[in-house]
Write a protein that holds these residues in place. Structure first.
Motif, PDB file in Angstrom:
ATOM      1  N   TYR A 115       0.826  -1.209   0.000  1.00 36.42           N
ATOM      2  CA  TYR A 115       0.000   0.000   0.000  1.00 36.42           C
ATOM      3  C   TYR A 115       0.862   1.262   0.000  1.00 36.42           C
ATOM      4  CZ  TYR A 115      -3.254   3.636   1.405  1.00 36.42           C
ATOM      5  OH  TYR A 115      -3.987   4.798   1.460  1.00 36.42           O
ATOM      6  N   LYS A 129      -0.611   3.225  -2.940  1.00 37.35           N
ATOM      7  CA  LYS A 129      -1.769   3.898  -2.331  1.00 37.35           C
ATOM      8  C   LYS A 129      -3.100   3.442  -2.936  1.00 37.35           C
ATOM      9  CE  LYS A 129       1.107   6.389   0.049  1.00 37.35           C
ATOM     10  NZ  LYS A 129       1.329   6.134   1.488  1.00 37.35           N
ATOM     11  N   ASN A 130      -3.166   2.168  -3.292  1.00 36.67           N
ATOM     12  CA  ASN A 130      -4.370   1.606  -3.892  1.00 36.67           C
ATOM     13  C   ASN A 130      -5.426   1.374  -2.804  1.00 36.67           C
ATOM     14  OD1 ASN A 130      -6.251  -0.507  -4.865  1.00 36.67           O
ATOM     15  ND2 ASN A 130      -4.955  -0.455  -6.679  1.00 36.67           N
ATOM     16  N   LYS A 131      -6.647   1.911  -3.029  1.00 32.15           N
ATOM     17  CA  LYS A 131      -7.706   1.806  -2.031  1.00 32.15           C
ATOM     18  C   LYS A 131      -8.142   0.369  -1.807  1.00 32.15           C
ATOM     19  CE  LYS A 131      -9.597   6.460  -2.700  1.00 32.15           C
ATOM     20  NZ  LYS A 131     -10.801   7.256  -3.081  1.00 32.15           N
ATOM     21  N   SER A 147     -13.772  -5.670  -1.360  1.00 39.04           N
ATOM     22  CA  SER A 147     -12.593  -5.297  -2.144  1.00 39.04           C
ATOM     23  C   SER A 147     -12.481  -6.123  -3.424  1.00 39.04           C
ATOM     24  CB  SER A 147     -11.332  -5.482  -1.295  1.00 39.04           C
ATOM     25  OG  SER A 147     -10.174  -5.225  -2.058  1.00 39.04           O
TER      26      SER A 147
END
Length: 232
Positions: A160, A164-166, A212
């Motif tokens: 992450y 910074k992938n949600k 997800s």
């Protein structure tokens, strides 16, 4: 006599319902992960799916066992002792432990990002041998799974921090909830409150993981419909 957990009598039916729900949700996670693997060919998705398939089997066994093996301790709580049940149920308890730890061990192997059957078999063998040989089954399943989850969490924190992938963040949070749920189960022989809280945290964990993966599937299908070959 090995005490596996304490549970309040009012929660006895709810925990079985939640374990059936966990089995279905983790099965759905396995299905979507393998679907992602089919679309993308990502090895990690395949291992993720296999891991949650094993975990789904473990919850299925646990739900069945809890339906048969709960013994009344007093008017306020119930207890499950390993020696108080028949041979078949004891085998089922061992099956639940081995399937669950195999699933978590496979997830830990996946995060190492190496392709080595020897490394995977070493991790799996050490985990399973520790479970079989140690007398305190309740402690070893929660302790080993907590240790493995620490490595899994650290891998997702690293991933992450790079992109910074949600969706990665949601999986990371899911494993955080699962980790704290495992910690609560460690103390479930002391107070039934930890047993209840552990189930709540696990529910949050698996819900986040499933959401997800559904988002990933939708994103991939959208890219496919637009004629894009690249899958992030």
């Amino acid at each position: 006599m090995v005490l596996l957990y304490l549970s309040p009598t009012w929660f006895a039916g709810y925990d079985i319902f939640l374990e059936v729900l966990f089995a279905l949700v983790t099965l759905a996670i396995a299905f979507y992960s393998l679907k992602i693997y089919k679309l993308s060919g990502q090895r990690e998705s395949k291992l993720f799916g296999i891991s949650f398939l094993l975990i789904s089997i473990s919850y299925s066994l646990w739900a069945i066992l809890n339906g048969f093996a709960l013994s009344q301790l007093n008017e306020n709580q119930c207890a499950l002792y390993l020696e108080d049940v028949g041979i078949l149920i004891n085998l089922g308890i061992y099956g639940h432990i081995l399937f669950f730890l195999s699933g978590i061990a496979t997830l830990a192997y996946m995060t190492l990002k190496i392709e080595s059957l020897k490394a995977y078999s070493l991790i799996l063998l050490l985990v399973l041998l520790a479970t079989i040989l140690v007398e305190e089954k309740q402690m070893i399943i929660y302790l080993l799974s907590s240790i493995l989850l620490i490595y899994i969490i650290s891998a997702y924190i690293e991933e992450y921090s790079k992109n910074k992938n949600k969706k990665v963040l949601m999986i990371l949070l899911a494993f955080f909830f699962l980790f704290f749920g495992r910690l609560d189960f460690i103390f479930s022989t002391i107070s039934y409150r930890f047993y209840v809280l552990g189930h709540v945290l696990e529910l949050a964990a698996y819900a986040l993981a499933l959401i997800s993966l559904i988002l990933v599937i939708k994103h991939q299908q959208k890219n496919k419909s637009m004629g894009l070959r690249r899958i992030p």
